[in-house]
Write an enzyme that holds these catalytic residues in place. Structure first.
Site, mmCIF file in Angstrom:
data_model
loop_
_atom_site.group_PDB
_atom_site.id
_atom_site.type_symbol
_atom_site.label_atom_id
_atom_site.label_comp_id
_atom_site.label_asym_id
_atom_site.label_seq_id
_atom_site.Cartn_x
_atom_site.Cartn_y
_atom_site.Cartn_z
ATOM 1 N N HIS A 107 0.831 -1.216 0.000
ATOM 2 C CA HIS A 107 0.000 0.000 0.000
ATOM 3 C C HIS A 107 0.865 1.265 0.000
ATOM 4 C CE1 HIS A 107 -3.445 -2.600 1.013
ATOM 5 N NE2 HIS A 107 -2.626 -3.173 1.887
ATOM 6 N N SER A 152 17.675 19.261 -17.571
ATOM 7 C CA SER A 152 16.562 20.179 -17.821
ATOM 8 C C SER A 152 17.049 21.346 -18.658
ATOM 9 C CB SER A 152 16.003 20.690 -16.489
ATOM 10 O OG SER A 152 15.175 21.821 -16.677
ATOM 11 N N LYS A 178 19.164 19.783 -12.429
ATOM 12 C CA LYS A 178 18.372 18.568 -12.585
ATOM 13 C C LYS A 178 19.160 17.415 -13.203
ATOM 14 C CE LYS A 178 14.657 17.897 -11.896
ATOM 15 N NZ LYS A 178 13.485 18.155 -12.751
ATOM 16 N N GLU A 184 11.309 6.726 -17.052
ATOM 17 C CA GLU A 184 10.031 7.423 -17.178
ATOM 18 C C GLU A 184 9.381 7.088 -18.515
ATOM 19 O OE1 GLU A 184 9.997 11.636 -16.045
ATOM 20 O OE2 GLU A 184 11.980 11.316 -15.162
#
Length: 538
Positions: free
Chosen positions: A215, A336, A342, A349
């Protein structure tokens, strides 16, 4: 399934990948307005631009055009062509034609000299295609008609005998089954690469304990190796599904013709054997209308995609500052355009994102086939692009996932600092009470129950101990023996041998569990099964 992934697939996989990714030369028949050109060339397919008849060439009569008095319009031709994408089947189409020509000659339906001319002509056409010299023409509609028409241009009359006892209906399905068979072999090789990468990564991280989650809440401590090997198990089932699919698709439709078979004395068993199929499909109507094998293939790919997406999600989260459990190397990260600090785990992803595409390909085929009457319908021309896309996408996902696994490090100090939170040893403490009662039957009298402390009672006792920890902002192992005994007198000094994640891990002993010995056994199993060379890893 002792050997899901045979080394014999490597050569066929390599040639298949060259076929899948090889760009194609093409020419346009005449200038078009930019918008129409983009629509004609791009929207009908996901790969290279659509092709047309070469500059200066007029449309030729269709091979099926005997009963027609008018040619199709340009719009109809653009809309109905499939050569822009089904040219990927050229190698398999030529394989099928070679087998068919040889069978026709064997059965006396063409002469040996005609067969030899056809085989030599097909060899020349294959070389032209692979050299990028073959001109694909939209007025010839598809890969089959392009090759047959080119063969006729090359050798003349003998080529016209090649379509004896054959329809494009059975021809395309023969090509497609051969292509899918090679695609499965290629995907299997990439599954094995990822499995090897994950097992190697697991071996590098022996003894590292991480939080296990249910969970999305802290649950129990697990060895990182155990989690990584869970991915390997899932991939093994993926490989098994593909192999099962391969067995079912490996039957030959060639010779079923349009739908009813033929009155000519062909030998379908001969062509089936020549092409490496198990046997001819028994029912000619089923042979030309069946797309079960495609649906099953894309279903297997979709499950692979979901597994990879789950790995991607986990690793993307673990790479975040909030977790900080892993760091990808620069070679598998991106930055980025505006934020110079970044470092993004973009490959995983995109693995997560592209899973939607693979599932979408399956849904497209399911909806396509849903309402079709038997036997063949032109709708089924639309079965190929989703398959080509699914295969190309899933191979890319597997490849980049293996690259990512080879280029990440787990931040052991950060993980160790994160372990105390969440009372991960609580279930082990409940097991302690059950085992304690088993060793000391007299404790049963404390609960007025024969056989010791029932687990539900142990659960309640440990729950109260956790509540005490929450109020004191401490861990279970920080509670004194007096504090534990104030909750229940069953606790003794040996309780501290069960507290803390390191002690908790030592207590797991069931088959398949996260105990060190169990995980070591699992790791050795996979090293052996995948034939991983230990000497190359050190």
């Amino acid at each position: 399934m002792d050997s899901l992934l045979s080394s014999s697939t490597s050569s066929s996989s390599s040639s298949f990948l060259r076929l899948l990714y090889t760009p194609t030369k093409y020419t346009l028949s005449r200038p078009q307005p930019l918008l129409l050109s983009l629509i004609a060339q791009g929207s009908r397919q996901r790969g290279p631009a659509a092709v047309s008849c070469a500059m200066g060439q007029s449309k030729e009569a269709k091979l099926w055009g005997g009963r027609f008095e008018e040619s199709v319009t340009d719009a109809v031709e653009r809309f109905t062509e499939s050569i822009s994408y089904d040219k990927q089947l050229y190698k398999h189409d030529i394989m099928g034609s070679r087998a068919h020509a040889s069978m026709l000659a064997h059965q006396g339906l063409m002469s040996d000299s005609d067969r030899d001319s056809i085989l030599q002509g097909l060899d020349q056409i294959e070389k032209q295609i692979e050299a990028g010299e073959f001109v694909w023409r939209t007025d010839r509609e598809d890969v089959h008609m392009n090759i047959e028409a080119a063969l006729t241009d090359l050798i003349g009359e003998p080529a016209k005998k090649l379509h004896t006892a054959r329809s494009r209906n059975d021809q395309v399905l023969t090509d497609f089954r051969l292509w899918c068979r090679d695609a499965i072999d290629a995907i299997l090789s990439f599954i094995k690469r990822l499995q090897v990468s994950l097992v190697t990564l697991a071996e590098k991280n022996e003894g590292l304990i991480v939080p296990g989650y249910t969970h999305m809440q802290r649950a129990q401590p697990v060895l990182l190796q155990h989690l990584l090997l869970a991915y390997v198990e899932q991939l093994e089932r993926d490989a098994g599904r593909l192999l099962d699919c391969r067995v079912r698709l490996n039957f030959c439709p060639l010779g079923a013709c349009a739908l009813a078979g033929t009155g000519l004395p062909i030998d379908r068993f001969m062509t089936s054997k020549a092409l490496g199929f198990t046997a001819p499909l028994r029912n000619s109507i089923d042979a030309v209308s069946d797309r079960d094998f495609v649906l099953e293939f894309l279903s297997a790919n979709s499950i692979i995609a979901i597994h990879l997406s789950r790995i991607g999600e986990e690793w993307v989260m673990w790479a975040s500052e909030e977790f900080g459990f892993l760091t990808p190397s620069d070679s598998v990260s991106t930055g980025s355009s505006i934020m110079p600090q970044k470092k993004n785990p973009d490959p995983m992803e995109l693995v997560r994102g592209k899973s939607a595409r693979v599932v979408g390909d399956l849904v497209s085929l399911l909806v396509l086939c849903k309402g079709l009457p038997h036997a063949y319908n032109r709708d089924l021309q639309e079965d190929k692009e989703p398959v080509f896309d699914s295969v190309k996408t899933i191979i890319g996902m597997l490849e980049v996932s293996a690259e990512f696994a080879q280029n990440i490090t787990f931040n052991q100090e950060r993980i160790k600092k994160a372990l105390p939170a969440g009372h991960l040893d609580a279930t082990t403490l409940a097991d302690y009470l059950v085992k304690k009662a088993s060793h000391y039957p007299w404790l049963a009298h404390c609960f007025y129950l024969p056989g010791g402390v029932p687990f539900r009672t142990s659960h309640d006792i440990v729950g109260r101990a956790v509540g005490c920890c929450v109020s004191k902002n401490c861990q279970l192992r920080d509670l004194s023996l007096d504090e534990l005994r104030s909750i229940n007198p069953v606790f003794e000094k040996d309780v501290y041998e069960f507290l803390g994640v390191e002690n908790s891990i030592k207590k797991f002993c069931s088959y398949g569990s996260t105990g060190a010995e169990c995980v070591a056994s699992q790791l050795e199993y996979w090293i052996s099964k995948l034939n991983i060379d230990r000497s190359s890893r050190h």
